[in-house]
Enzyme design. Structure first.
Site, PDB file in Angstrom:
ATOM      1  N   GLY A 170       0.796  -1.116  -0.122  1.00  0.00           N
ATOM      2  CA  GLY A 170       0.098  -0.105  -0.133  1.00  0.00           C
ATOM      3  C   GLY A 170       0.871   1.303   0.043  1.00  0.00           C
ATOM      4  N   ASP A 171       1.918   1.163   0.968  1.00  0.00           N
ATOM      5  CA  ASP A 171       2.701   2.368   0.981  1.00  0.00           C
ATOM      6  C   ASP A 171       3.474   2.747  -0.439  1.00  0.00           C
ATOM      7  OD1 ASP A 171       2.031   2.954   3.519  1.00  0.00           O
ATOM      8  OD2 ASP A 171       3.754   2.127   4.569  1.00  0.00           O
ATOM      9  N   LEU A 172       4.032   1.712  -0.759  1.00  0.00           N
ATOM     10  CA  LEU A 172       4.882   1.779  -1.907  1.00  0.00           C
ATOM     11  C   LEU A 172       4.427   1.769  -3.529  1.00  0.00           C
ATOM     12  CD1 LEU A 172       7.590  -0.881  -0.891  1.00  0.00           C
ATOM     13  CD2 LEU A 172       7.944   1.759  -0.889  1.00  0.00           C
TER      14      LEU A 172
END
Length: 394
Positions: A170-172
């Protein structure tokens, strides 16, 4: 590193993973990135374990912040806001990762910033986006992949608990990469129009976008199909699965096309399994499991490694660095730390043969370039800088 984005200037207000990775990618491509950190803590990933040997610095921070400068600045103070606005006049992009509304509360929202720089591109990376009932809700990667449906498809079987992914997708994928795409698109648009853009990146939105194949398959097959073990590429097919070998290691078989699957069946002398209508039969999958358990991983790779069938070993992270393809692509590099010596980091994934190179800079020290920026960019004197420090601006 490359000088493809040379001349593009980025103010990085982010902390932790999504923004750090996004602005590092821009820096790797030649952008000038200035990391603006608060003077009481800064990017707290700097201090997270594990630490570089003999230092207080996080190895995680070193993986996300090369090719940047750092200055400290209190954006809550009047003097800090004035300095930031002066910097905005001189920069092209602002990237921030606060909760929605924080920049407006500081008086530094996009509407205020574009007053001093109409060509400014501002990118906000948040968990759930700038609107909707979850806009102010706290969240981390595990929450985003849970709500996007990714987590619900992990685990060994529908009756087993989902598992925590080892990579922050999700972050990346949902945040950092979407932010970079948006920033580069806004840069191209500005070349035509002269106007900047505001970019609203939601990590949840990004992850749902990356689930396109899953949702399209479920839409065609019906809602009940959307679960672990039923989806074509999440364990339902004998030719696209993970199999354990004799020595307890694993192989990833991805013989999705007929030509690969038929060739595989010929090699293992089981052409009776080659019919495509058998692929979702649990009995066929069990047959393949038994076949793979007959040899070690290395024995299988000696047999299959040269064949055109899409079969690769499941490597541990330590094995990845020794793989010949990874070595050939130079996917690990060393940066020099004054106290810890050479630090091995993951190299940039993009290759531009023939592009102008750029020197690789190690991650900056906390506020290392504050004086340089204030004197070189804004023309402040040592006395003025000392006064700002005493006032808590720096």
């Amino acid at each position: 590193m490359y000088a493809l984005l040379e001349g593009l200037r980025v103010l990085d207000l982010t902390r932790l993973l999504p923004g750090g990775y996004a602005t590092q990618l821009l820096g790797d491509l030649g952008a000038e990135v200035l990391k603006v950190e608060d003077p009481w803590q800064g990017d707290y990933m700097r201090w997270m374990p594990p630490r570089l040997p003999g230092t207080k610095e996080s190895s995680l921070f070193w993986g996300l912040n090369r090719n940047k400068k750092s200055m400290t600045l209190n954006l809550k103070s009047k003097g800090g806001k004035e300095i930031f606005l002066n910097l905005v006049r001189r920069y092209d992009v602002v990237v921030e990762g606060f909760r929605p509304g924080v920049m407006e509360e500081l008086g530094l929202g996009y509407e205020a910033l574009k007053e001093v720089n109409p060509g400014l591109i501002m990118c906000s990376i948040s968990g759930y986006g700038q609107d909707g009932p979850y806009r102010e809700r706290a969240g981390h990667d595990l929450n985003f992949v849970a709500l996007a449906g990714v987590l619900g498809l992990t685990g060994e079987a529908p009756d087993r608990a989902p598992v925590v992914p080892p990579v922050q997708f999700g972050d990346l994928g949902g945040g950092a990469l979407m932010a970079v795409v948006g920033i580069l698109a806004a840069c191209l648009a500005r070349q035509r129009t002269g106007r900047g853009q505001y970019i609203d990146v939601s990590m949840l939105d990004g992850m749902i976008s990356l689930m396109t194949m899953v949702f399209m398959e479920a839409g065609a097959a019906g809602p009940g199909h959307l679960q672990r073990g039923n989806m074509l590429l999440t364990g339902a097919l004998a030719n696209y699965n993970i199999y354990q070998t004799k020595d307890g290691k694993y192989l990833a078989l991805a013989a999705f096309e007929d030509k690969f699957w038929q060739r595989f069946c010929r090699i293992i002398e089981r052409e009776d399994l080659a019919r495509r209508d058998h692929l979702q039969d649990p009995a066929v999958q069990e047959e393949i499991m038994q076949v793979f358990r007959g040899k070690t991983r290395d024995e299988w790779m000696a047999l299959l490694g040269g064949e055109d069938i899409c079969c690769e070993p499941v490597l541990e992270p330590a094995e990845v660095k020794e793989h010949p393809q990874v070595i050939a692509r130079r996917m690990f590099m060393e940066l020099t730390h004054s106290g810890a010596g050479p630090v091995e980091v993951v190299a940039p994934p993009l290759k531009f043969p023939g592009a102008p190179p750029r020197e690789v800079l190690p991650p900056p020290g906390y506020g290392e370039h504050t004086v340089e920026v204030l004197t070189g960019e804004l023309g402040l004197t040592p006395e003025e800088i000392q006064k700002l420090k005493e006032e808590g601006v720096l």
